[in-house]
Scaffold this motif. Structure first.
Motif, short mmCIF file in Angstrom:
data_model
loop_
_atom_site.label_atom_id
_atom_site.label_comp_id
_atom_site.label_asym_id
_atom_site.label_seq_id
_atom_site.Cartn_x
_atom_site.Cartn_y
_atom_site.Cartn_z
N THR A 1 34.72 47.90 38.81
CA THR A 1 34.86 46.92 37.72
C THR A 1 33.71 45.93 37.79
OG1 THR A 1 36.29 45.54 39.11
CG2 THR A 1 37.37 47.15 37.64
N ARG B 1 36.81 27.70 43.74
CA ARG B 1 37.95 28.21 42.96
C ARG B 1 39.16 27.30 43.13
NH1 ARG B 1 39.36 33.83 41.59
NH2 ARG B 1 41.60 34.24 41.69
N ASN C 1 45.00 29.57 42.11
CA ASN C 1 44.72 30.85 41.44
C ASN C 1 44.71 31.98 42.47
OD1 ASN C 1 44.03 32.77 39.59
ND2 ASN C 1 41.97 31.99 39.20
N ILE D 1 43.56 39.07 44.42
CA ILE D 1 44.02 40.46 44.43
C ILE D 1 43.77 41.07 45.81
CG2 ILE D 1 43.61 42.76 43.46
CD1 ILE D 1 42.76 41.34 40.84
N HIS E 1 43.10 44.32 48.06
CA HIS E 1 42.53 45.66 47.89
C HIS E 1 42.90 46.54 49.07
CE1 HIS E 1 40.28 43.07 45.23
NE2 HIS E 1 39.76 44.10 44.61
N THR F 1 54.99 36.58 44.40
CA THR F 1 54.47 37.90 44.03
C THR F 1 53.10 38.13 44.67
OG1 THR F 1 53.51 36.92 42.06
CG2 THR F 1 55.67 37.94 41.81
N ALA G 1 49.39 40.60 44.03
CA ALA G 1 48.64 41.51 43.16
C ALA G 1 47.87 42.49 44.05
CB ALA G 1 47.68 40.71 42.29
N ARG H 1 45.47 46.33 44.28
CA ARG H 1 44.86 47.50 43.63
C ARG H 1 44.05 48.34 44.61
NH1 ARG H 1 39.95 48.25 40.77
NH2 ARG H 1 38.27 46.83 41.32
N PRO I 1 38.44 38.16 45.21
CA PRO I 1 38.20 37.80 43.82
C PRO I 1 36.82 38.29 43.41
CG PRO I 1 37.69 35.93 45.21
CD PRO I 1 38.14 37.05 46.14
N SER I 2 36.50 38.16 42.14
CA SER I 2 35.16 38.48 41.69
C SER I 2 34.16 37.57 42.42
CB SER I 2 35.06 38.30 40.19
OG SER I 2 35.60 37.05 39.81
N GLU J 1 36.65 42.96 34.76
CA GLU J 1 37.63 43.07 35.84
C GLU J 1 38.81 43.97 35.46
OE1 GLU J 1 36.82 40.49 34.21
OE2 GLU J 1 35.92 38.96 35.47
N SER J 2 39.59 44.31 36.50
CA SER J 2 40.72 45.22 36.33
C SER J 2 41.80 44.65 35.41
CB SER J 2 41.35 45.50 37.70
OG SER J 2 41.84 44.30 38.26
N ARG K 1 46.06 40.33 32.20
CA ARG K 1 44.62 40.35 31.93
C ARG K 1 44.26 41.76 31.51
NH1 ARG K 1 40.52 39.17 36.81
NH2 ARG K 1 41.19 41.28 37.40
O1 TXA Z 1 38.44 44.03 38.97
C1 TXA Z 1 38.95 43.13 39.64
O2 TXA Z 1 40.16 42.88 39.59
C2 TXA Z 1 38.03 42.31 40.55
C3 TXA Z 1 37.52 43.24 41.66
C4 TXA Z 1 36.70 42.50 42.68
O3 TXA Z 1 38.61 43.89 42.25
N1 TXA Z 1 38.70 41.17 41.09
C5 TXA Z 1 39.02 40.10 40.34
O4 TXA Z 1 39.62 39.06 41.03
O5 TXA Z 1 38.78 40.02 39.16
P1 TXA Z 1 39.77 37.61 40.42
O6 TXA Z 1 40.25 36.78 41.54
O7 TXA Z 1 38.51 37.21 39.79
O8 TXA Z 1 40.94 37.74 39.41
C6 TXA Z 1 42.26 37.93 39.86
C7 TXA Z 1 43.21 37.77 38.75
C8 TXA Z 1 43.35 36.31 38.36
O9 TXA Z 1 43.47 36.23 36.95
C9 TXA Z 1 44.64 35.92 39.05
O10 TXA Z 1 45.28 34.83 38.41
C10 TXA Z 1 45.45 37.21 38.94
O11 TXA Z 1 44.50 38.22 39.16
N2 TXA Z 1 46.49 37.30 39.99
C11 TXA Z 1 46.32 37.48 41.31
N3 TXA Z 1 47.49 37.46 41.96
C12 TXA Z 1 48.45 37.28 41.03
C13 TXA Z 1 49.87 37.17 41.06
N4 TXA Z 1 50.55 37.24 42.21
N5 TXA Z 1 50.52 36.97 39.90
C14 TXA Z 1 49.83 36.90 38.74
N6 TXA Z 1 48.48 36.99 38.63
C15 TXA Z 1 47.81 37.18 39.77
#
Ligand code: TXA
Ligand code: MG
Length: 346
Positions: free
Chosen positions: A36, A59, A63, A66, A68, A118, A120, A122, A143-144, A181-182, A196
């Motif tokens: 991604t 950050r 927030n 994720i 991995h 919860t 997240a 992947r 995160p990104s 992103e994913s 998202r």
């Molecule tokens: O593609 C991707 O997902 C990239 C690559 C590096 O894997 N990672 C990414 O992470 O975009 P980040 O931190 O930029 O975005 C993570 C998103 C955020 O919108 C965050 O709020 C959401 O995932 N998120 C994470 N844990 C969550 C949870 N327990 N409940 C709801 N949303 C969550």
């Protein structure tokens, strides 16, 4: 801190990946490519390292990140009450751009989930990311790899621009695949809901949940600002971005006028538009999002072009809209966020 940068042509270069995995195993921070965007990760067993991720990105600490993993089985170590549809989705879309939000297990530290109940998770579909995760042998929260608020990095040099000198290692393996992103899918509510949109599209999810079986709006903000009333700009270029949605011809006419006004006022103007419109906006710098009916091209280019606008120092940016189908929905969502919600429906 000195950041070591590895340039990897392929994941067979195990010496460098092994070194990066050792850094993760001892609580360091490593940026790596995924299919991604680039991520910056730390092993979840090091809460201090997770805190450093928030620090170096600037950050907001509410927030969540994720996690991995390289194998679906490891989901059981992180989440509980996993619904059977999670396994169906894992089977179908992992490794790949789908993040599942599930009920968390106690072993996942609060630093990762921002205290939520919860988590997240992947499995990334990039050979370098997978190899790194296998070698590290620990789940990695990532995160990104951008400074918070900036467009996510799709190239190793974007990561270096934001994080050089702040993390231990950057693995540069060329362009990330999809460019956005994913898809984040919440399976803990009464109905599955996309928090998202991303590379696993609404249409693909409907093959599992049936038509209308999953909520997937494009105006959705997984990472809302915690302060009410705060205008949240995410993925944002330095110059204001205004996006126009509607019939293509009408959008084109309005942007042409806006460009004229701004150019006469002495502003440097960029247009994010689609192929064929290169000559449509005299006075503007035209940056192509690719072919209108192939939104995958816009996905690949969007963040890179937003960063390019910063490099050029333009004063204002106007954007055309992609179709809101397939990955176009995710492109629309990122344009909307980058514009701070400034999407004008004509
Ligand atoms: O593609 C991707 O997902 C990239 C690559 C590096 O894997 N990672 C990414 O992470 O975009 P980040 O931190 O930029 O975005 C993570 C998103 C955020 O919108 C965050 O709020 C959401 O995932 N998120 C994470 N844990 C969550 C949870 N327990 N409940 C709801 N949303 C969550
Ligand atoms: Mg991000």
């Amino acid at each position: 801190m000195k950041t070591v940068i590895y340039h990897l042509p392929n994941p067979q270069d195990e010496t460098e990946l092994r070194h990066a995995a050792d850094i993760l195993r001892t609580g360091g921070l490593v940026a790596f490519p995924t299919e991604t965007v680039y991520g910056v990760g730390a092993a979840i067993t090091f809460p201090d390292a997770i805190r450093r991720i928030f620090e170096v990105k600037g950050r907001p600490n509410d927030n969540p990140l994720i996690v991995h993993i390289p194998e679906p089985e490891q989901l059981k170590d992180l989440a509980e009450d996993i619904p059977s549809v999670a396994w169906t989705l894992a089977d179908r879309f992992w490794p790949g751009p789908l993040t599942l939000v599930l009920k968390r297990k106690g072993v996942v530290p609060d630093e990762v989930t921002a205290g939520l109940s919860t988590v997240a998770v992947r499995i990334p579909g990039h050979p370098v990311a997978l190899k790194l995760l296998q070698l590290a042998g620990l789940p990695v929260a990532a995160p990104s790899a951008n400074l918070s608020g900036r467009p996510s990095p799709t190239l190793g040099k974007d990561v270096a621009e934001d994080l050089n000198g702040k993390i231990d290692v950057i693995i540069d393996a060329g362009p990330a695949g999809i460019g956005l992103e994913s898809t984040v899918l919440d399976l803990t509510g009464p109905q599955p809901r996309v928090l998202r949109p991303g590379g696993v599209t609404r249409e693909m999810l409907e093959e599992v949940f049936g038509p209308g079986g999953v909520e997937a709006p494009w105006r959705v903000e997984a990472d809302k600002p915690s302060a009410p009333g705060m205008k949240y700009r995410h993925y944002a270029p330095k110059a204001p971005l205004k996006v126009f949605s509607g019939f293509r011809k009408q959008v084109e006419d309005v942007i042409r006028l806006k460009v004229q006004e701004n150019v006469s006022a002495g502003h440097r103007v960029a247009v994010l538009g689609f192929d064929g419109n290169e000559q449509a906006f005299p006075g503007a710098e035209f940056l192509s999002l690719g072919c209108w009916d192939r939104p995958e091209e816009a996905a690949q280019r969007l963040f890179r072009l937003l960063r390019e606008c910063d490099r050029r120092g333009v004063n204002v940016i106007f954007g055309e809209c992609p179709p809101k189908t397939g990955v176009g929905l995710a492109v629309m969502n990122r344009l909307w966020k980058a514009a701070g919600g400034d999407v004008i429906e004509l």
